[in-house]
Scaffold this motif. Structure first.
Motif, PDB file in Angstrom:
ATOM      1  N   ARG A 143       2.194   0.570  -5.237  1.00 58.71           N
ATOM      2  CA  ARG A 143       2.375   1.287  -3.957  1.00 58.71           C
ATOM      3  C   ARG A 143       3.387   0.592  -3.054  1.00 58.71           C
ATOM      4  O   ARG A 143       3.922   1.193  -2.118  1.00 58.71           O
ATOM      5  CB  ARG A 143       1.033   1.456  -3.238  1.00 58.71           C
ATOM      6  N   LEU A 152       9.346  -1.191  -1.366  1.00 55.60           N
ATOM      7  CA  LEU A 152       9.647  -2.175  -0.316  1.00 55.60           C
ATOM      8  C   LEU A 152      10.340  -3.410  -0.887  1.00 55.60           C
ATOM      9  O   LEU A 152      10.817  -4.264  -0.136  1.00 55.60           O
ATOM     10  CB  LEU A 152       8.360  -2.597   0.400  1.00 55.60           C
ATOM     11  N   LEU A 168      13.739  -5.021   0.369  1.00 52.00           N
ATOM     12  CA  LEU A 168      13.720  -5.784   1.623  1.00 52.00           C
ATOM     13  C   LEU A 168      13.552  -7.280   1.327  1.00 52.00           C
ATOM     14  O   LEU A 168      14.122  -8.122   1.999  1.00 52.00           O
ATOM     15  CB  LEU A 168      12.547  -5.328   2.503  1.00 52.00           C
ATOM     16  N   TYR A 169      12.738  -7.567   0.319  1.00 51.68           N
ATOM     17  CA  TYR A 169      12.459  -8.960  -0.027  1.00 51.68           C
ATOM     18  C   TYR A 169      13.538  -9.561  -0.928  1.00 51.68           C
ATOM     19  O   TYR A 169      13.849 -10.732  -0.832  1.00 51.68           O
ATOM     20  CB  TYR A 169      11.099  -9.068  -0.729  1.00 51.68           C
ATOM     21  N   ILE A 199      -0.068  -4.465   7.549  1.00 51.40           N
ATOM     22  CA  ILE A 199      -0.041  -3.011   7.803  1.00 51.40           C
ATOM     23  C   ILE A 199      -1.261  -2.620   8.642  1.00 51.40           C
ATOM     24  O   ILE A 199      -1.144  -1.904   9.641  1.00 51.40           O
ATOM     25  CB  ILE A 199      -0.013  -2.236   6.463  1.00 51.40           C
ATOM     26  N   ARG A 204       8.884  -5.776   8.764  1.00 47.70           N
ATOM     27  CA  ARG A 204       9.725  -4.611   8.481  1.00 47.70           C
ATOM     28  C   ARG A 204       9.143  -3.779   7.333  1.00 47.70           C
ATOM     29  O   ARG A 204       9.152  -2.548   7.380  1.00 47.70           O
ATOM     30  CB  ARG A 204      11.139  -5.066   8.112  1.00 47.70           C
ATOM     31  N   ALA A 205       8.645  -4.487   6.313  1.00 46.01           N
ATOM     32  CA  ALA A 205       8.074  -3.780   5.163  1.00 46.01           C
ATOM     33  C   ALA A 205       6.845  -2.979   5.595  1.00 46.01           C
ATOM     34  O   ALA A 205       6.636  -1.853   5.130  1.00 46.01           O
ATOM     35  CB  ALA A 205       7.717  -4.776   4.067  1.00 46.01           C
ATOM     36  N   GLU A 255       8.069   0.110   7.353  1.00 43.14           N
ATOM     37  CA  GLU A 255       8.638   1.065   6.400  1.00 43.14           C
ATOM     38  C   GLU A 255       7.538   1.755   5.589  1.00 43.14           C
ATOM     39  O   GLU A 255       7.587   2.955   5.351  1.00 43.14           O
ATOM     40  CB  GLU A 255       9.607   0.344   5.463  1.00 43.14           C
ATOM     41  N   TYR A 256       6.539   0.979   5.214  1.00 45.03           N
ATOM     42  CA  TYR A 256       5.425   1.533   4.434  1.00 45.03           C
ATOM     43  C   TYR A 256       4.742   2.659   5.213  1.00 45.03           C
ATOM     44  O   TYR A 256       4.443   3.722   4.665  1.00 45.03           O
ATOM     45  CB  TYR A 256       4.428   0.422   4.121  1.00 45.03           C
ATOM     46  N   LYS A 310       4.095   5.963   2.553  1.00 49.63           N
ATOM     47  CA  LYS A 310       3.761   5.486   1.205  1.00 49.63           C
ATOM     48  C   LYS A 310       2.247   5.503   0.972  1.00 49.63           C
ATOM     49  O   LYS A 310       1.782   5.630  -0.156  1.00 49.63           O
ATOM     50  CB  LYS A 310       4.270   4.057   0.991  1.00 49.63           C
TER      51      LYS A 310
END
Lengths: 195, 408
Positions: free
Chosen positions: A46, A50, A53-54, B355, B393-394, B397-398, B403
């Motif tokens: 899931r 992302l 980004l890493y 999150i 940031r992740a 974005e999630y 997502k």
């Protein structure tokens, strides 16, 4: 002599293999201080989107699979493709077959893994995180390979940073003048990590 | 107490720049290199002083170390203090930080210990550690206020600093920032920053060899100090001018994120009838830390705040992990010992918790903070801070890209 180089290394593997979120590792090679900033990435499906980004600006990547789990090896293949697509050939790849303490349950043959690693320009390592076997050698070898790959000391994108906080000072096409040596001496590290 | 960076220690700079033969010797034969972080003066600049802080293992006693000039015999107690056996003294030296070094050429390891003062220091352990120099700028305490104090204390660049402040005032009064042209404003500020850094370093003669520096400014101040302090000062000074434009620019994205957060909360509530797994009082201090973003002015301060939020979050997660390890059997609580190995927190768990944290924050300008943090900066972030900002940031974005609505 006093240069401290910092390399960014992304760690890809399933969430439950006992990786820490972020940590730094310091080594010295031929008088040069090298700091590896190890970025753990979320391995769950899931979170897959992302990843970029890493990965950005990584100098090296450690892709871990479980030698007793064929699926984990397939996932390594998929990450390898993505990393090559994102970072090109500048990023040094290490494919790691973990859990060698469970050799009797091996489902990914050593030959297969070796051949695959060779085909993608990566190097294969065998480790047992549980027994702390092969881990030091992996980091030492990776650091040495990254050092050999980066004669210069520019930031990211396959080359080394001058410590954690380097002063490229570039933005909008304007470049900040460097010191007489062309680099900033006395760089400093973050000093700590969050795990 | 702040632990000084190795590169900020005068002794370490002497060792690697001016006593290279001793540095090589240390790499080849030493077990310990002691680096005093303070109380080192120009009178200590001699070979004997340096040799007194380089140690090899004692051939006679396990756990003891002898200095290269045989003047000192020491042992490390509990990784916290250094006990001096020779010359006989009851003085203890405090260890502030440790760095393990592996040398590939010799295949040897040795340890660098940053200590609170030199071995020959006459002060006692109870005496306060010397205060931080006002001529260095510390990452750990970097803020708009400390940046101002640091730059203001550098007398030789007084006029330059005044000129910078005048330019920033002009920027605030005359520059028009359009939300869709924020990059232009960033470039203008970046230009001011570059000129200031270059001129300041030139005036302070910062790029010359350390041994030829005369004033305390250039002995202790580094180019990186000037760079970071001025970045923080510049972006912080014009924050009230830039922030409204950033909010306008990110308004739609922030609204969308708020809506997605509501959906996420619904989905989480449906998935597990109690959402308590990720909520509760444990997260209150973490949320409070995150909300500090609303009051911080510079990009670096915001990034550092995200880093400290992640630190607190990880600490809370570890605490919860420890609590879960305390299992109850037949009414008897089994407590694990301190030696129980700590499971490291993996990125999957960190990201999931971050999150959840964002969804509980009730903050209205999360995307604006993200945009400001990554846009109004002229220097790369330290790796650990960058990792935290990337996790931030992740998480955004999630949530924004929905997502969580996908089923895996």
């Amino acid at each position: 002599m006093n240069r401290s180089l910092s390399f960014k290394v992304v760690l890809l593997g399933e969430g439950s293999v006992g990786k820490a979120s972020f940590k730094t590792k310091k080594l010295t090679f031929d008088g040069k201080r090298v700091e590896l900033a190890i970025w753990d990435t979320a391995g769950q499906e899931r979170f897959r989107a992302l990843g970029p980004l890493y990965y950005r600006d990584s100098n090296g990547a450690i892709l871990v699979f479980d030698i007793t789990d064929e699926d984990s090896f397939e996932r390594v293949k998929s990450w390898t493709k993505e990393l090559r697509r994102m970072l090109g050939n500048d990023c040094i790849l290490c494919i790691v077959g973990n859990k060698i303490d469970l050799e009797k349950d091996r489902h990914v043959s050593m030959q297969l893994a070796e051949e695959y690693a060779k085909s993608v320009g990566a190097k294969l390592y065998h480790t047992s995180a549980k027994l702390d076997k092969g881990v030091e050698e992996l980091f030492n070898d990776l650091a040495q390979r990254m050092l050999e790959r980066s004669p210069g000391t520019t930031v990211g994108g396959g080359t080394a940073n001058n410590q954690n906080r380097s002063s490229t000072g570039t933005r909008g096409g304007i470049t900040i003048a460097q010191s007489a040596t062309g680099q900033n001496d006395n760089g400093r590290s973050s000093g700590s990590c969050c795990s | 107490m702040d632990v000084p960076e190795l590169e900020h220690c005068l002794f370490y700079n002497w060792l690697i720049n001016d006593f290279i033969d001793l540095y090589l010797k240390a790499q080849n034969i030493c077990s310990l290199v002691l680096v005093p972080s303070s109380n080192v003066t120009k009178y200590d600049y001699n070979r004997e002083f340096v040799e007194s802080h380089l140690f090899r293992s004692s051939p006679l006693f396990k756990g003891k170390h002898i200095s290269l000039n045989l003047k000192y015999e020491i042992s490390v107690e509990d990784n916290r203090t250094i006990h001096i056996y020779k010359p006989t003294t009851d003085k203890l030296i405090k260890i502030l930080d440790q760095e393990n070094v592996f040398d590939s050429s010799t295949q040897r390891s040795y340890i660098i210990l940053i200590i609170d003062r030199p071995l020959n220091s006459t002060s006692t352990l109870t005496s306060p550690i010397t205060s931080k120099s006002k001529y260095t700028f510390h990452l750990t305490t970097a803020s708009y206020e400390t940046a101002f104090i640091f730059l203001d204390a550098l007398r030789p660049i007084e006029d330059l600093f005044t000129k910078l402040r005048t330019s920033l005032l002009l920027f605030i009064e005359t520059y028009v920032i359009l939300p869709n042209f924020i990059d232009d404003a960033v470039n203008k500020l970046n230009h001011l920053w570059i000129n200031f850094v270059n001129e300041a370093c030139q005036i302070l003669n910062i790029d010359s060899s350390a041994t030829f520096r005369k004033s305390p400014y250039v002995q202790l101040t580094t180019r990186q100090d000037i760079e970071l302090a001025s970045e923080i000062f510049i972006t912080g000074n014009v924050y009230t001018k830039n922030w409204p434009a950033v909010i306008t620019y990110t308004e739609m994205k922030d609204d969308r994120l708020s809506q997605e957060i509501l959906k996420y909360q619904c989905k989480t509530a449906i998935r597990s009838s109690t959402a308590e797994a990720t909520t509760g009082d444990n997260y209150t201090p973490v949320l409070a830390e995150l909300k500090k973003l609303d009051y911080l002015k510079s990009s670096f301060e915001k990034a550092a705040c995200i880093r400290s939020t992640l630190d607190l979050l990880l600490a809370t997660m570890i605490q919860q992990q420890q609590q879960q390890q305390q299992s109850t059997e037949n009414g008897v609580t089994v407590k694990y010992t301190k030696n129980q190995p700590q499971q490291p927190i993996a990125a999957d768990d960190t990201l999931t918790s971050f999150i959840d944290l964002l969804t509980q924050s009730d903050m209205k300008n999360i995307v604006a903070h993200e945009y400001y943090t990554i846009t109004f900066k002229f220097l790369p972030l330290p790796q650990d801070v960058d990792y935290a900002v990337t996790t931030f940031r992740a998480s955004i974005e999630y949530l924004s890209e929905k997502k969580f609505l996908l089923n895996y």
